[in-house]
Write a protein that holds these residues in place. Structure first.
Motif, short mmCIF file in Angstrom:
data_model
loop_
_atom_site.label_atom_id
_atom_site.label_comp_id
_atom_site.label_asym_id
_atom_site.label_seq_id
_atom_site.Cartn_x
_atom_site.Cartn_y
_atom_site.Cartn_z
N GLN A 244 0.84 -1.19 0.00
CA GLN A 244 0.00 0.00 0.00
C GLN A 244 0.88 1.25 0.00
O GLN A 244 2.03 1.22 0.42
CB GLN A 244 -0.91 0.02 1.24
N VAL A 245 0.31 2.32 -0.49
CA VAL A 245 0.96 3.63 -0.41
C VAL A 245 -0.06 4.60 0.17
O VAL A 245 -1.20 4.22 0.46
CB VAL A 245 1.43 4.11 -1.79
N ALA A 246 0.35 5.84 0.35
CA ALA A 246 -0.55 6.82 0.95
C ALA A 246 -0.41 8.16 0.25
O ALA A 246 0.66 8.53 -0.23
CB ALA A 246 -0.24 6.99 2.43
N LYS A 247 -1.53 8.87 0.19
CA LYS A 247 -1.50 10.28 -0.16
C LYS A 247 -1.43 11.04 1.16
O LYS A 247 -2.29 10.86 2.04
CB LYS A 247 -2.76 10.67 -0.93
N ILE A 248 -0.40 11.85 1.33
CA ILE A 248 -0.18 12.57 2.57
C ILE A 248 -0.38 14.06 2.33
O ILE A 248 0.24 14.64 1.42
CB ILE A 248 1.23 12.31 3.13
N THR A 249 -1.25 14.67 3.12
CA THR A 249 -1.48 16.11 3.05
C THR A 249 -1.17 16.71 4.41
O THR A 249 -1.72 16.27 5.43
CB THR A 249 -2.94 16.42 2.66
N ILE A 250 -0.27 17.68 4.44
CA ILE A 250 0.18 18.28 5.70
C ILE A 250 -0.24 19.75 5.74
O ILE A 250 0.08 20.53 4.83
CB ILE A 250 1.70 18.17 5.85
N ASP A 251 -0.99 20.11 6.77
CA ASP A 251 -1.38 21.49 7.01
C ASP A 251 -0.19 22.23 7.62
O ASP A 251 0.12 22.09 8.81
CB ASP A 251 -2.59 21.53 7.96
N SER B 259 5.11 6.17 1.48
CA SER B 259 5.04 5.01 2.36
C SER B 259 4.00 5.21 3.46
O SER B 259 3.73 6.34 3.88
CB SER B 259 6.41 4.78 2.98
N LEU B 260 3.42 4.11 3.93
CA LEU B 260 2.51 4.18 5.08
C LEU B 260 3.27 4.52 6.35
O LEU B 260 2.68 4.98 7.34
CB LEU B 260 1.78 2.85 5.27
N ASP B 261 4.58 4.32 6.36
CA ASP B 261 5.42 4.60 7.53
C ASP B 261 6.39 5.71 7.19
O ASP B 261 7.59 5.58 7.39
CB ASP B 261 6.16 3.32 7.95
N GLU B 262 5.86 6.80 6.65
CA GLU B 262 6.70 7.89 6.17
C GLU B 262 7.37 8.61 7.35
O GLU B 262 6.70 9.09 8.27
CB GLU B 262 5.84 8.87 5.38
N PRO B 263 8.70 8.73 7.35
CA PRO B 263 9.40 9.37 8.47
C PRO B 263 8.96 10.81 8.73
O PRO B 263 9.00 11.27 9.88
CB PRO B 263 10.87 9.29 8.06
#
Length: 436
Positions: A159-166, A297-301
């Protein structure tokens, strides 16, 4: 390994011929008209914009190494086919830093006018039989529709993820690297980026090798055709010695609420310092309210480098689908996290991976794998699973314990699922950062 000219699958040819359909291997270099028709059909199948002549010529040249097959309707002679598929071999990263040859399958389309005639089944099974005949241990694809490929033994393995950071809600709480971040010319990024991508790729199970066509697709840019990349910005991180160790390409777009969002086209870092510096730069961009990155990654540093982790929205989804064709070669290619003996009974309706397999894992995490015709050794953990479940745990993307609790993995010895889980665990979460 190049199997561009591997013979066409005779079983699929015979099956499709009964419906007056012809399965053929394209010669892109010498039959340009059919090759152009192939690209037009793929583009239409995935609802892409019409490509101009230069785009088509570039794509045909950049993907000439791929094995391209298509189906034509003999009752309707035409340049354009009614179904398409392309494939090539690529190294797939596996736990431990090694790779395994994978048969990458792409451009799978069937015209709406020819659905429900078994064309997709014949195309996919032909690809699997051809890959197996060429001794390629694993097949891989990315699935636009999740319900299609399970019947052929594929499973969502990473799996992968779309990451959105405020960025207004959080601050940088990570380290301060000693190198420097500088803007790069797109031409320099295009030339130097693939080497960084390759160095990072082997650190992440589930990644495949980058080629020119995939690289251009990631950036939506290539030298001499930069009109779609006018808003693309590139940065690079150089270490204290002045060596490039990472890059990021991004676009700043206006969101629906009139705020600005930095959309990351790709970020690759060969070192932890480069990773931290690039992410910090993006998170501290002036006027930008959010940073959005896909296929992470689902475990993105970076999630643990924020002062407030709740500022990050993580949306996971399946991306890499694998199909095990040769369990011995596939299982010997990766490294394991626990020493011991494991016996896996693999049930495969298509019989590619069918059988009982003994894994003898040494203290270094290396496995010797063989077919077992006799009884299970007394000291071995024993479990039964499907070919899909084997694909699920292969690069560490799923828990054998969870699959056992779900009734998908059956223990032959008490606690076998836990022992399998410990052995197949990957310290680095698998991911695939490109689409194909």
């Amino acid at each position: 390994m190049d199997f561009t000219d591997a013979p066409i699958d005779t079983t699929a040819v015979a099956n499709l011929a009964e419906q007056k359909l012809s399965l053929e291997l394209l010669d892109i270099a010498n039959d340009r008209d059919k090759a152009v028709g192939f690209e037009a059909v793929v583009n239409r199948g995935f609802y892409g914009e019409r490509s101009d002549e230069k785009d088509i010529e570039f794509l045909l040249d950049a993907t000439a190494y791929r094995r391209t097959t298509a189906v034509w309707d003999a009752t309707e002679p035409a340049v354009e086919p009614v179904a398409t598929v392309a494939s090539w071999t690529t190294p797939l990263s596996v736990p431990g830093g090694g790779t395994v040859p994978a048969w990458a399958i792409s451009a799978v389309t069937v015209a709406p006018t020819h659905r429900r005639r078994g064309i997709a089944r014949n195309l996919l099974e032909a690809e699997l039989r051809t890959a197996a005949a060429c001794a390629v241990p694993v097949a891989a694809l990315t699935a636009s529709e999740a319900t299609i490929y399970g019947r052929f033994g594929f499973a969502p393995s990473a799996q992968v993820a779309k990451i959105t950071i405020d960025t207004k809600r959080t601050a940088w709480a990570g380290s301060t690297p000693t190198g420097r971040v500088r803007f790069m010319e797109l031409s320099d990024l295009f030339e130097q980026g693939p080497a960084i991508f390759e160095r990072e790729r082997v650190q992440h199970p589930g990644e495949i090798e980058l080629d020119e066509a995939l690289w251009c697709e990631i950036l939506d840019y290539r030298p001499g055709k930069a009109d779609k990349a006018k808003d693309l910005r590139a940065i690079g991180y150089t270490d204290a010695a002045g060596d490039l160790q990472g890059f990021a390409a991004y676009r700043v777009k206006e969101s629906s609420d009139d705020t600005l969002t930095a959309k990351v086209a790709h970020l690759a870092a060969a070192t932890d310092d480069a990773y931290a510096a690039l992410w910090r730069f993006l998170l501290e961009l002036d006027l930008v309210r959010a940073v959005e990155a896909d296929l992470r990654s689902l475990d993105e540093p970076v999630l643990w480098q924020l002062s407030d982790v709740r500022a990050a929205k993580v949306e996971p989804f399946d991306h890499l689908w694998l199909r095990i064709l040769d369990p011995i070669a596939a299982l010997e290619a990766r490294t394991y996290s626990r020493q011991g003996s494991i016996v896996l009974d693999v049930v495969d309706p298509l019989e590619f991976a069918q059988g009982r397999f003994l894994l003898e894992i040494d203290g270094e995490g290396t496995a010797a794998v063989c077919r077992l015709t006799g009884d299970v050794p007394e000291d071995a953990a024993h479990a039964t699973l499907s070919e899909r479940d084997l694909a699920l745990i292969y690069v560490g993307g799923a828990s054998a314990t969870a699959l056992h609790s779900a009734g998908r993995i059956v223990e032959g010895t008490p606690g076998a699922a836990t022992l399998v889980d410990a052995a197949f665990h990957s310290p680095v979460a698998p991911r695939l950062g490109v689409g194909f």
